[in-house]
Enzyme design. Structure first.
Site, PDB file in Angstrom:
ATOM      1  N   GLU A   1     -55.966  44.729   6.434  1.00  0.00           N
ATOM      2  CA  GLU A   1     -55.590  43.710   7.414  1.00  0.00           C
ATOM      3  C   GLU A   1     -55.356  42.348   6.769  1.00  0.00           C
ATOM      4  O   GLU A   1     -54.418  41.632   7.132  1.00  0.00           O
ATOM      5  CB  GLU A   1     -56.678  43.604   8.496  1.00  0.00           C
TER       6      GLU A   1
ATOM      7  N   HIS B   1     -64.847  49.662  18.449  1.00  0.00           N
ATOM      8  CA  HIS B   1     -63.514  49.890  19.033  1.00  0.00           C
ATOM      9  C   HIS B   1     -63.459  49.327  20.443  1.00  0.00           C
ATOM     10  O   HIS B   1     -62.663  49.774  21.262  1.00  0.00           O
ATOM     11  CB  HIS B   1     -63.187  51.386  19.085  1.00  0.00           C
TER      12      HIS B   1
ATOM     13  N   GLN C   1     -54.882  47.759  14.582  1.00  0.00           N
ATOM     14  CA  GLN C   1     -55.005  49.069  15.229  1.00  0.00           C
ATOM     15  C   GLN C   1     -55.979  48.961  16.410  1.00  0.00           C
ATOM     16  O   GLN C   1     -55.740  49.485  17.476  1.00  0.00           O
ATOM     17  CB  GLN C   1     -55.459  50.095  14.211  1.00  0.00           C
ATOM     18  N   PHE C   2     -57.038  48.236  16.178  1.00  0.00           N
ATOM     19  CA  PHE C   2     -57.980  47.842  17.226  1.00  0.00           C
ATOM     20  C   PHE C   2     -58.347  46.380  16.934  1.00  0.00           C
ATOM     21  O   PHE C   2     -58.474  46.004  15.757  1.00  0.00           O
ATOM     22  CB  PHE C   2     -59.247  48.706  17.207  1.00  0.00           C
ATOM     23  N   ALA C   3     -58.530  45.604  17.993  1.00  0.00           N
ATOM     24  CA  ALA C   3     -58.837  44.181  17.792  1.00  0.00           C
ATOM     25  C   ALA C   3     -60.064  44.003  16.896  1.00  0.00           C
ATOM     26  O   ALA C   3     -60.154  43.036  16.130  1.00  0.00           O
ATOM     27  CB  ALA C   3     -59.077  43.502  19.136  1.00  0.00           C
ATOM     28  N   ASP C   4     -60.986  44.943  16.961  1.00  0.00           N
ATOM     29  CA  ASP C   4     -62.224  44.869  16.160  1.00  0.00           C
ATOM     30  C   ASP C   4     -61.927  44.703  14.667  1.00  0.00           C
ATOM     31  O   ASP C   4     -62.691  44.071  13.944  1.00  0.00           O
ATOM     32  CB  ASP C   4     -63.037  46.159  16.338  1.00  0.00           C
ATOM     33  N   PHE C   5     -60.826  45.317  14.202  1.00  0.00           N
ATOM     34  CA  PHE C   5     -60.571  45.335  12.760  1.00  0.00           C
ATOM     35  C   PHE C   5     -60.051  44.000  12.233  1.00  0.00           C
ATOM     36  O   PHE C   5     -59.885  43.809  11.036  1.00  0.00           O
ATOM     37  CB  PHE C   5     -59.608  46.469  12.399  1.00  0.00           C
TER      38      PHE C   5
ATOM     39  N   LEU D   1     -54.005  50.303   4.551  1.00  0.00           N
ATOM     40  CA  LEU D   1     -55.140  49.906   5.403  1.00  0.00           C
ATOM     41  C   LEU D   1     -55.765  48.613   4.853  1.00  0.00           C
ATOM     42  O   LEU D   1     -56.741  48.656   4.117  1.00  0.00           O
ATOM     43  CB  LEU D   1     -56.141  51.064   5.366  1.00  0.00           C
TER      44      LEU D   1
END
Ligand code: TPP
Length: 668
Positions: A408, A475, A430-434, A406
């Site tokens: 990025e 998310h 996993q989600f654009a937010d991350f 985990l």
């Protein structure tokens, strides 16, 4: 040369296995950065160069390292590693031209000092942010491992930079993936003015390495023979048994962080205790004592080095200062690539969901490009949280479909490392937010590297994006505008399955860095006819989704669907232009529709302020003013985070406000 005392018997230079010839070669190699630095300090005082990061007293580390590794093994140096550059025989004239911001420097005047790489010399230079280098080394190490090259990659870090998250992420990924990377921490006591004890609460990095499951060694960084023989031995072991190793090289920063900042904060006795450990003078004394070096050889070497430095400087100084050419500046932003869109071979097609079209593109690109590697959290056997890579491990193997820890930032950096070695990489957020925790690698490494020193970043970052799914502030974000403002990136944002497949294939084909936005709410709610075969769609071309003469609605992603339903419900005849590519966006198509209807509204899911629409509307106002019959309008989400509860989220999104605004525009 400064006269200082040397430290007799402090060093064990007489390490077994080093021949006289090697000792001499190491010495000559060690002398070069010292003599260059002496000269640079003079030039700095004369105002002939603008900044200097000193490696004085730390030269033995670079020189031990560069001589221990094979010439075709990558080294990722930092700002005090001049010896890596001279040790790889970089022509001094080019090196000095680089320092002076001249055209023949490695960055054509676009970046300073050691901020450059040279693939020819197997050097990948740093960006100012320090820590991101670690992940790039991981990527190079991964490439070596995937292609079974039996090579080592070595990356430097300062002790100060070890406090960065990138340091942790870089080590962790290397440990988990058993990457053949040597991490050398130059433990020189200070990070700018901050002493080690204010930087971290452990004493030595050899205590830290085991926590990651990484073998760790401490060496005397002022002893070139020790650095050389240790790195050589470790590299030999790693080539046969790939694994990361952490080496802590004890040394001291003898001058200011950079020349202007001085060393007032360093206790005098500390400075003096390290001065007697000078790596050049002590080694010189050892070699003279052993008869390996004589006064005449010493003189000869110094004359030779001085001549080389002066010749290099003469050449660099004689080069005229750089002249700016905007065309060249802009064209060097991206690696050259002229896309030839590929049509599907057969006429066969089938109805696919948006999510399946993305998966189909990935699968076919994996088949087409054996050098494409996919990385992301849970994308392996689990198939990704949205199941886009379901079955991929069975089809392509775990090496190419990589579950990642985990982290990025490290994975995006590793993707760049893969690209440096000729691989293609896709990273799934996993989600654009991350992406916020991988932001630096994207905007400072991927985006800038080609402009800076001509290295492409063949990386696609997939971004499951968007609201309307009651997933709350972390998310649901639309964050394409964060990247829209960054020169060097390309951004695509399909609105339907056909475009999703063709644009993803196109992005993966292009050797430049992409952000590929895919709306989560469309994944399973939208289907469309998608050709069975591999095909690509043109990057930078918008598509007119519906044609009408009353108004132009310019939009993308989910906005296309909102525009269609709103226009339908109002019974208005609208040109709906789906941008499809946000960077570069299609100015011709925008102008064409504005000229046709004279009334234009931009619709975006992102918050209104600072969004894509602001830029495009400003461009329309400037370039299409004469065709307009009404003010250029915009609608977007509220300028708040994305709320969780459905009534709040509905209010946040622009759909209802858009309908009202469209009515106003039609009636204008
Ligand atoms: C992310 C980031 N924060 C701050 C800085 C400013 N900065 C540049 S070098 C440096 C000190 C680095 O210390 P260390 O890693 O120990 O390397 P050294 O300079 O001692 O060789 C700092 C704070 C930076 N370049 N990047």
């Amino acid at each position: 040369m400064t006269q200082i005392k040397t430290a007799e018997n402090l060093f064990q230079f007489d390490i077994g296995g080093i021949s006289k010839e090697t000792h001499l070669q190491l010495y000559e190699s060690l002398l070069m950065p010292r003599r260059i630095e002496e000269k640079m300090l003079i030039l700095l005082r004369q105002g002939k160069i603008s900044k200097w990061f000193s490696g004085w007293g730390q030269e033995a580390i670079s020189i031990g390292v560069v001589n221990a590794l094979e010439k075709d093994e990558f080294i990722l140096p930092m700002h005090r590693n001049l010896g890596i550059f001279t040790g790889r025989d970089i022509p001094l004239s080019r090196l000095f031209a680089q320092f002076q911001g001249k055209k023949t420097g490695f960055t054509k005047g676009r970046d300073r000092s050691f901020h450059f790489g040279s693939i020819e010399h197997h050097i990948v230079g740093m960006i100012s942010h320090l820590g991101p280098q670690m992940a790039i080394a991981d990527g190079i190490g991964l490439a070596h491992k995937l292609s079974n090259e039996k090579k080592v990659c070595l990356v430097f870090s300062g002790d100060g930079a070890s406090s960065e998250g990138d340091f942790h992420e870089g080590l962790n990924v290397a440990a988990v993936w058993k990457l053949p990377v040597i991490f050398v921490v130059e433990h020189n006591g200070y990070g700018l003015s901050t002493p080690s004890e204010e930087q971290f609460a452990f004493t030595n990095f050899t205590d830290k390495g085991p926590g990651y499951g990484i073998e760790s060694y401490r060496i005397d960084g002022n002893n070139v023979a020790e650095v050389y023989s240790m790195i050589k031995k470790l590299a030999e072991g790693i080539r046969e048994n790939p694994r990361p190793i952490l080496v802590e090289a004890m040394t001291f920063r003898m001058r200011g962080h950079e020349e202007a900042s001085g060393t007032k904060y360093v206790p005098k006795d500390l400075m003096e205790s390290w001065a007697i450990k000078d790596p050049v003078l002590n080694y010189e004394k050892f070699l003279l004592d052993r008869g390996i070096l004589s006064e005449s050889i010493l003189k000869e070497l110094n004359t030779k080095i001085k001549k080389l430095i002066n010749e290099g400087l003469d050449e660099a100084f004689s080069e005229s200062s750089i002249t700016a050419d905007s065309q060249e500046e802009l064209s060097d932003l991206y690696a050259p690539f002229s896309q030839v869109p590929i049509s599907p071979n057969s006429g066969n097609s089938r109805e696919l969901r948006f999510v399946d079209a993305i998966s189909d593109a990935l699968k076919q690109s994996m088949q087409k490009f054996p050098n494409l590697v996919l990385m992301g959290q849970d994308i392996g056997t689990y198939g990704g949280v949205f199941k886009i890579t379901d079955g991929f491990v069975e089809a392509f193997g775990k090496e190419r479909v990589r579950n990642t820890p985990l982290c990025e930032s490290a994975i995006i950096g590793a993707a760049l490392g893969l690209s440096i070695k000729g691989y293609k990489a896709m990273v799934e957020m996993q989600f654009a937010d991350f992406v916020s925790v991988g932001f630096n690698q994207i905007v400072n490494n991927l985006a800038k590297i080609h402009y800076r020193w001509g290295q492409n970043a063949d990386v696609v970052v997939r971004m499951p994006t968007g609201a309307g799914v009651a997933a709350g502030p972390f998310h649901s974000q639309s964050n394409e505008a964060w990247f829209f403002h960054t020169p060097g990136l390309k951004i695509v944002y399909p609105s339907n399955p056909y475009d999703a497949k063709g644009l993803l294939n196109a992005a993966l084909e292009d050797p430049n860095p992409y952000l590929y936005f895919e709306h989560k709410a469309l994944y399973r709610s939208l289907t469309g006819e998608v050709p069975d075969d591999y095909y690509t769609l043109p990057i930078g071309q918008a598509k007119l989704v519906t044609e009408g003469s009353e108004v132009s609605i310019i939009t993308y992603g989910m906005g296309v669907h909102w525009a269609k339903s709103t226009a339908e419900s109002l019974g208005c005849k609208a040109d709906i232009l789906d941008l499809r590519t946000l960077l570069p966006w299609d100015k011709d198509a925008v102008e064409k529709t504005v000229r046709k209807t004279g009334k234009v509204i931009f619709l975006q899911e992102d918050c209104l302020t600072g969004g894509i629409g602001g830029e495009i509307c400003a461009w329309i106002a400037e370039h299409c003013f004469q065709y307009l019959d009404a003010p250029v309008m915009r609608e977007g989400s509220l300028d708040t985070p994305v709320p969780f509860a459905p009534p709040l989220e509905k209010n946040f999104l622009p759909v209802e406000r858009f309908s009202d605004k469209l009515k106003n525009l039609l009636e204008y």
